[in-house]
Design an enzyme around this catalytic site. Structure first.
Site, PDB file in Angstrom:
ATOM      1  N   TYR A 143       1.550   2.507  15.587  1.00 34.68           N
ATOM      2  CA  TYR A 143       1.500   1.792  14.314  1.00 34.68           C
ATOM      3  C   TYR A 143       1.264   0.309  14.609  1.00 34.68           C
ATOM      4  O   TYR A 143       2.172  -0.396  15.052  1.00 34.68           O
ATOM      5  CB  TYR A 143       2.813   2.020  13.562  1.00 34.68           C
ATOM      6  CG  TYR A 143       2.910   1.413  12.181  1.00 34.68           C
ATOM      7  CD1 TYR A 143       1.869   0.692  11.605  1.00 34.68           C
ATOM      8  CD2 TYR A 143       4.065   1.567  11.432  1.00 34.68           C
ATOM      9  CE1 TYR A 143       1.976   0.143  10.342  1.00 34.68           C
ATOM     10  CE2 TYR A 143       4.194   1.024  10.160  1.00 34.68           C
ATOM     11  CZ  TYR A 143       3.147   0.312   9.629  1.00 34.68           C
ATOM     12  OH  TYR A 143       3.262  -0.237   8.374  1.00 34.68           O
ATOM     13  N   LYS A 173      -2.448   3.923  13.502  1.00 35.11           N
ATOM     14  CA  LYS A 173      -2.382   3.441  12.122  1.00 35.11           C
ATOM     15  C   LYS A 173      -2.662   1.950  12.212  1.00 35.11           C
ATOM     16  O   LYS A 173      -1.816   1.168  12.640  1.00 35.11           O
ATOM     17  CB  LYS A 173      -1.009   3.712  11.512  1.00 35.11           C
ATOM     18  CG  LYS A 173      -0.848   3.198  10.077  1.00 35.11           C
ATOM     19  CD  LYS A 173       0.574   3.421   9.586  1.00 35.11           C
ATOM     20  CE  LYS A 173       0.783   3.008   8.145  1.00 35.11           C
ATOM     21  NZ  LYS A 173       0.555   1.589   7.866  1.00 35.11           N
TER      22      LYS A 173
END
Length: 266
Positions: A143, A173
């Site tokens: 992330y 992400k």
């Protein structure tokens, strides 16, 4: 070697964490929340306990209980439940990763520590490898959200290092506006899922080949964003641009209300 298995694509709603007036997590409404996303917004993938879900502000116990409820109620209704397990401490991240696997989550994701930060890319890779090892059967997504973590390493360079070091690594992400870095990730590492995380400029990321998108606004703008994806995939760029601009106008108002509280109020 990239982790084999199903690919993530399309819209993934970063879920809000329901709260009671006393600031306790409200598990009783999660089933209704899942049904709303599926039936009203046509969303079949969720990312729980992330930034939108205020995961870093919750206790480990609260995050585990939320994971259990999301997985339970999404089963048979949704395609994927991705659980964010990132914490400031490695042991907590590994604990949450193992718990997510035991609950039946479909994938895990983690930010890196943002207080005592990894000194370099190699240190970041070692950290991510350790977290992923706690749930080796689950696809793992890094992330990347430098605006909040202060970690500004180029993800294009990171992917080159994780490729042979983290067997379960599946993608990123990417919650940053650096579309050059994002484009290089997509074009050079086709084995990984590159999921874009800046909702208000999703169309730009689609032009560079984004495989999917994770965002808070898909909780209440899933249908409109779905229409934009359909227009883009059909080659109707004019329509896609028109939808993106209308979304931006609305989100300008929402974000002006105070991003997460404004979105949660919707």
């Amino acid at each position: 070697m990239a982790f084999t298995g199903k690919r993530l694509k399309g819209l993934i709603a970063a879920t809000f964490t329901p709260m009671t007036p006393n600031s306790d997590i409200n598990l009783l409404v999660i089933e209704q929340y899942v049904d709303y996303l599926v039936q009203k917004q046509h969303i079949r993938n969720i990312f729980v306990n992330g930034t939108t879900g205020e995961g870093m502000s919750l206790s480990i116990c609260e995050r585990k209980r939320l994971t259990e409820e999301w997985v339970k109620h999404a089963r048979g209704k949704m395609d994927n439940v991705i659980v964010h397990v990132g914490c400031l401490g490695l042991s907590d991240s590994k604990d949450l990763a193992a718990h997510a696997a035991s609950c039946g989550a479909d994938a895990i994701s983690a930010v890196c520590p943002s207080f005592l930060k990894p000194a370099n890319l190699d240190a970041l890779v070692l950290y991510l490898k350790d977290v992923a090892s706690a749930a080796p059967s689950l696809p793992f997504y890094y992330y990347h959200i430098p605006k909040l973590t202060g970690i500004t390493y180029q993800i294009y360079e990171l992917l080159g290092k994780v490729k042979e070091n983290i067997p379960s690594f599946r993608g990123v992400k990417f919650s940053d506006v650096n579309l050059m870095d994002f484009s290089l990730c997509v074009s050079e590492y086709k084995e990984f899922d590159c999921l874009y995380g800046v909702d208000e400029q999703l169309l730009g990321a689609l032009a560079f080949g984004a495989h999917g998108a994770v965002g808070s606004t898909y909780n209440y703008l899933g249908n409109k964003n779905g229409d934009m994806l359909e227009a883009f995939e059909a080659g109707n760029l004019q329509k896609a641009r028109k939808i993106q601009c209308s979304l931006q106008e609305f989100l300008y108002f929402v974000f002006d209300m105070a991003h997460f509280s404004g979105s949660k109020a919707n």
